[in-house]
Design an enzyme around this catalytic site. Sequence first.
Site, PDB file in Angstrom:
ATOM      1  N   ASP A  83      14.185 -26.027  47.769  1.00 53.24           N
ATOM      2  CA  ASP A  83      14.922 -26.087  46.502  1.00 53.24           C
ATOM      3  C   ASP A  83      15.859 -24.912  46.260  1.00 53.24           C
ATOM      4  O   ASP A  83      16.642 -24.929  45.307  1.00 53.24           O
ATOM      5  CB  ASP A  83      13.928 -26.134  45.335  1.00 53.24           C
ATOM      6  CG  ASP A  83      13.265 -24.784  45.102  1.00 53.24           C
ATOM      7  OD1 ASP A  83      12.593 -24.275  46.036  1.00 53.24           O
ATOM      8  OD2 ASP A  83      13.427 -24.223  44.004  1.00 53.24           O
ATOM      9  N   ASP A 100       7.064 -23.509  45.939  1.00 53.82           N
ATOM     10  CA  ASP A 100       7.559 -23.334  44.566  1.00 53.82           C
ATOM     11  C   ASP A 100       8.889 -24.046  44.364  1.00 53.82           C
ATOM     12  O   ASP A 100       9.831 -23.870  45.141  1.00 53.82           O
ATOM     13  CB  ASP A 100       7.735 -21.848  44.256  1.00 53.82           C
ATOM     14  CG  ASP A 100       6.420 -21.105  44.233  1.00 53.82           C
ATOM     15  OD1 ASP A 100       5.726 -21.171  43.212  1.00 53.82           O
ATOM     16  OD2 ASP A 100       6.079 -20.465  45.251  1.00 53.82           O
ATOM     17  N   ASP A 113       8.637 -26.552  51.507  1.00 51.60           N
ATOM     18  CA  ASP A 113       8.577 -25.370  50.655  1.00 51.60           C
ATOM     19  C   ASP A 113       7.536 -25.648  49.556  1.00 51.60           C
ATOM     20  O   ASP A 113       7.113 -26.788  49.352  1.00 51.60           O
ATOM     21  CB  ASP A 113       9.961 -25.116  50.060  1.00 51.60           C
ATOM     22  CG  ASP A 113       9.991 -23.936  49.116  1.00 51.60           C
ATOM     23  OD1 ASP A 113       9.348 -22.914  49.414  1.00 51.60           O
ATOM     24  OD2 ASP A 113      10.644 -24.036  48.062  1.00 51.60           O
TER      25      ASP A 113
END
Length: 275
Positions: A192, A18, A16
């Site tokens: 996240d 961000d 991922d």
Amino acid sequence: MQLLPQLTTAHALFLDFDGTLTELAPRPEAVRVASGLIPTLRALHAQLGGALAIVTGRPEVDIDRFLAPLRLPLASEHGARYRLSDTAISAIEPPGLAPVLHAAQALAERHPGLLVEQKSASVALHYRLIPHLESLCHDTLSHAMQGVEGVELLRGKCVLEVKARGVHKGQAISDFMRQSPFAGRTPVFVGDDVTDEAGFAAVQALGGWSIKVGEGPTMAQHRCMTPAALRGWLSAARTPATTSHARAPSSVRPGVPEGAHAGVPAMNPPGEQER
């Protein structure tokens, strides 16, 4: 929860963007890419025989701008678009989101601080600057999408997104794992957010490893507390052969991977429990 696994040339790595490779920012365009990240990704991409992909909710143009000059394999917009070679293709038929876009824009006009992001296959409404409007944003999008078939509302960190139903990072990873150079490898996915849980489920179903960055409940097997620590883990996974082709950033002391100060756990063989 286990310590971070040891990355080898037998893995396929999915990352991922961000909150994982980079720290979150008040606005999407304000994200800063840490020095050393691009050389690390370049080296790992070569080390893994090309089996490194970014799996993100962002459009491809954003990722290419932040990671220039790299053009990595990419599943963008949560898997609505794929890029395995030079050209991105749509993995789905984009839904008709005009009513949703109109409602989001009208709300943003009344409440400065809201940010509407129009993508090729979704509409995102960011409320990080005014989080107390979360319920209003949710109700507005929920009402607007009632007239649109085949869509669902996805919650992220201070963002709500209307996208095609069934499009998620887990499906993207599963599709990539059927293609060269990913096929036949053990997948590793790092994310996240709650939007990454589908990716965690996919790699675990394929016998791979999942890593959650930051706090919060998760089904991931491993946890890394900060993006800086994750970058340190990635840097430490580079072999001497690939590391020698990229100069270490000036902010990192020779022999000390970026993020070491941030509490990166020692890498242990898979399955060894944290003591």
